[in-house]
Design an enzyme around this catalytic site. Structure first.
Site, mmCIF file in Angstrom:
data_model
loop_
_atom_site.group_PDB
_atom_site.id
_atom_site.type_symbol
_atom_site.label_atom_id
_atom_site.label_comp_id
_atom_site.label_asym_id
_atom_site.label_seq_id
_atom_site.Cartn_x
_atom_site.Cartn_y
_atom_site.Cartn_z
ATOM 1 C CD GLU A 26 -6.527 -1.326 -0.073
ATOM 2 O OE1 GLU A 26 -5.510 -1.396 0.622
ATOM 3 O OE2 GLU A 26 -7.591 -1.892 0.222
ATOM 4 C CD GLU B 152 -5.245 6.194 3.674
ATOM 5 O OE1 GLU B 152 -4.377 6.234 2.783
ATOM 6 O OE2 GLU B 152 -6.302 5.546 3.570
ATOM 7 C CE LYS C 28 -4.058 -2.198 2.005
ATOM 8 N NZ LYS C 28 -3.575 -3.535 1.697
ATOM 9 C CG PHE D 252 -22.444 -7.645 13.555
ATOM 10 C CD1 PHE D 252 -23.204 -8.092 12.496
ATOM 11 C CD2 PHE D 252 -22.738 -6.413 14.114
ATOM 12 C CE1 PHE D 252 -24.235 -7.309 11.996
ATOM 13 C CE2 PHE D 252 -23.762 -5.629 13.626
ATOM 14 C CZ PHE D 252 -24.518 -6.087 12.562
ATOM 15 C CG ASN E 147 -12.114 -0.396 8.662
ATOM 16 O OD1 ASN E 147 -12.533 0.659 8.203
ATOM 17 N ND2 ASN E 147 -11.548 -0.476 9.864
ATOM 18 C CG ASN F 285 -7.570 -5.014 -2.959
ATOM 19 O OD1 ASN F 285 -6.816 -5.271 -2.035
ATOM 20 N ND2 ASN F 285 -8.604 -4.209 -2.824
#
Length: 656
Positions: free
Chosen positions: A288, A200, A116, A348, A235, A290
């Site tokens: 980014e 960031e 990244k 969850f 995320n 992938n």
């Protein structure tokens, strides 16, 4: 085209690859760990090779084992799927040196884009807009705090080698920065063997939009439009769709052009995804790339008609892309819901165990005709969801001619999903489909936190859902026991008086207290033991999850559930007078929310703690879960130590 390939992955992506290979006439070799010996992928593949015990580090992550399996079976190429070795440049280079084709991008592109930090430098050089941040070496937590304060909170802490939602935290303050940096560093080392971190600026109320790219080995690169993946938890993407409700054609083309420019800059030659964070004003910044197929690739396939797995195989075999950018068009709208083995009613938390029942909705046109369904899964009824791997059960996908139809098709598919044996998040997924905000397209990565700030507890019962539950309970009562014309139906604490008329097509339910309003029910399908009841009420097809209870039925429709009782009026009057049972007080106990491994225990007996302090850390499903104190108090007993395995509901810590 290849005659035989090896699949260096597991679960639903392995099954997905096998399906395309079968259609193309390519034979498949499935590698598997001891935990996956009886898996669907092993059953479907032409050959299978055992490569080690359940932990991925002792099986799926060992390049030597993969290469040995290739040599043993005579496979010509390896498809790595996603995760595991899919973005490992050393593995891709090893295969190339051994004369084995890697079905993915060249190692140099993986190195350029898979890291990244490096990828952001390439993006900036290629003219792609990037988020402000710090890409250099970060020495320790104090250094991280200093950098974060220069950038300005909130700040995103990310593992350089991360992926799949792992190794990411958002820090909103100095304290959160220090704690988050240490946690992400530990997660990154455990999950990726690489603890490099970068920081960031976190864009508030952002949207996560990604562009699917596809390149060949002859210099051609196209994009297949965008996917929006803004519905996320920790995320981790939960619901994805294509196209995005945010973008207009001008923004779509600008993002696509930047993604293609970046792919061409690194000579990209396979399927890949360029991810952007977008503002509500349609501004966008590179996140980014992938360098692999994405979990959510089916929605792109549904709106373009392009089989991305097939294209990966053809590109790896040296073929040119058979289409240009001008040949690609968006057809309709697609949704993907990730069905996970986790309990949405308990924050969850992961759920492991055996799928005692797993009956997904039928693929193809929906019953209502709103659209069509696709279900990508790697499990069958009777299979086990293991603690060693990601807890995904399936990816339920829906297509419709427009966004509203795609949402309706997805909601219908979730209604007709029958899963038992493990907790699952279908009620939560259905709740999102029913929310006005989601249907309006006003999305953000903070969506779940915004809409469910106190956690998920289902949605209130709508009047039309009360009608469905009334019909279902009366029908089941009529099948199981005595039939009467007049009943009292209790839905939770609410009582409604009904009159029932049965006929060949179904039944009519009259509600005297509602002006003799009538509910028309037809095509009712249920027999004792069934866990789904389906039919048509007032012209609308429906399905309900039903369970027999001691004094009635537990019924769920999408995200609303209730205990429903069918009683004579006299018995109903007695129920109304029953006192409520007081709940058991467990406030002094800290129980394990999931099965897992104790990583740290941060408190000791007699220690005083404040609400919000860290008590311990449990690792489960490759994620570190921090257990914090929910109250001030003094620790009475600590029943675990680092390295202990724990089960769900084990008492970890007791307060005095």
């Amino acid at each position: 085209m290849f005659s035989k390939i090896l699949i260096a992955n597991r679960g639903e992506i392995a099954v997905r690859i096998i399906k395309t290979c079968r259609r193309l006439g390519v034979k498949t070799v499935q590698v598997y760990s001891e935990a996956d010996a009886d898996s669907l992928a092993v059953e479907m593949a032409d050959e299978a090779v055992l490569i080690g015990p359940p932990p991925a580090a002792q099986s799926y992550l060992l390049a030597d084992k993969i290469v040995d399996a290739v040599r043993q079976t005579g496979a010509e190429a390896v498809h790595p799927g996603f995760g595991f070795l899919s973005e490992n440049a050393a593995f891709a280079r090893r295969l190339r040196d051994e004369g084995i084709v890697f079905i993915g991008p060249n190692p140099e592109a993986i190195e350029a884009m898979g890291d990244k930090i490096t990828s952001k430098k390439f993006a900036a050089e290629a003219g792609v807009s990037t988020v402000p941040g710090h890409m250099g070496l970060i020495e320790d937590a104090d250094h991280a705090v200093k950098i974060a304060e220069e950038i300005g909170y909130p700040v995103m802490i990310k593992a350089s080698a991360g992926g799949g939602g792992k190794g990411i935290r958002v820090a909103w303050s100095r304290d959160e920065m220090a704690e988050g940096f240490r946690a992400v560093k530990a997660e990154a080392m455990g999950a990726f063997g690489d603890d490099r971190i970068f920081l960031e600026k976190f864009i508030e109320s952002p949207r996560h939009i990604e562009i699917q790219v596809l390149g060949d080995k002859h210099g051609h690169v196209v994009h297949l439009f965008e996917r929006e993946c803004s519905i996320q938890r920790r995320n981790q993407k939960v619901i994805e769709e294509a196209p995005s409700p945010l973008l207009d054609e001008k923004t779509r083309m600008a993002m696509g052009a930047q993604a293609v420019a970046l792919a061409k800059a690194v000579n990209y030659d396979s399927a890949g995804t360029v991810e952007f964070v977008a503002g509500q004003d349609k501004s966008f910044y590179f996140l980014e790339m992938n360098t692999r197929i994405q979990v959510e690739h089916p929605v792109t396939e549904l709106i373009t008609g392009v089989d991305l797995i097939e294209q990966m195989l053809r590109v790896a075999a040296g073929e040119k892309l058979a289409f240009a950018q001008k040949d690609l068009k968006i057809d309709g709208w697609a949704m993907e819901s990730r069905l996970y083995a986790e309990d949405p009613y308990r924050n969850f938390l992961p759920s492991i165990g055996r799928l005692s029942r797993y009956r997904p909705p039928e693929e193809g046109p929906t019953v209502s005709g709103a659209g069509r369904l696709r279900n990508d899964t790697g499990v069958r009824e009777g299979d086990e969801i293991s603690m060693f791997y990601d807890p995904m059960i399936a990816k339920l996908c829906a297509w419709g001619p427009n966004r509203e139809a795609a949402i309706d098709a997805m909601a219908e598919g979730l209604e007709r999903l029958d899963v038992e044996g493990v907790g699952h998040n279908a009620p939560f997924l259905a709740a999102v489909m029913d929310q006005d905000r989601f249907r309006s397209g006003k999305l953000a990565t903070s969506y779940i936190g915004d809409e469910f700030p106190e956690g998920f507890h289902g949605l209130p019962l709508r009047p039309d859902q009360a009608d469905l539950m009334t019909v279902a309970a009366l029908w089941m009562q009529g099948v199981r026991g005595p039939r009467r014309d007049a009943w009292s139906v209790m839905i939770g604490k609410e009582v409604r008086q009904v009159r029932v008329t049965r006929h060949a097509a179904g039944m009519t339910v009259a509600l005297p207290e509602e002006g003799d309003r009538q509910i028309q029910a037809a095509e009712l399908d249920w027999k004792p033991g069934d866990r789904l009841l389906s039919g048509v009420v007032d012209g609308r097809p429906f399905a309900l999850s039903v369970r027999r209870a001691a004094d009635g039925y537990d019924i769920r429709h999408r995200a609303a559930q209730a205990r429903v009782r069918v009683l004579s009026p006299d018995v109903a009057a007695l129920y109304a007078r029953l006192p409520e049972k007081a709940p058991v007080d467990t406030s002094r106990l800290v129980v394990s929310p999931m099965p897992g491994l104790m990583i740290t225990v941060d408190v000791a007996p007699c220690q005083e703690v404040k609400s919000g302090e860290t008590l311990c850390v449990i690792e489960a499903m490759k994620m570190q879960n921090v257990i914090k104190a929910e109250r001030d108090g003094t620790i009475k007993a600590v029943n675990v130590k680092p390295g202990d395995g724990v089960a769900a509901d084990d008492v970890l810590i007791e307060f005095a």
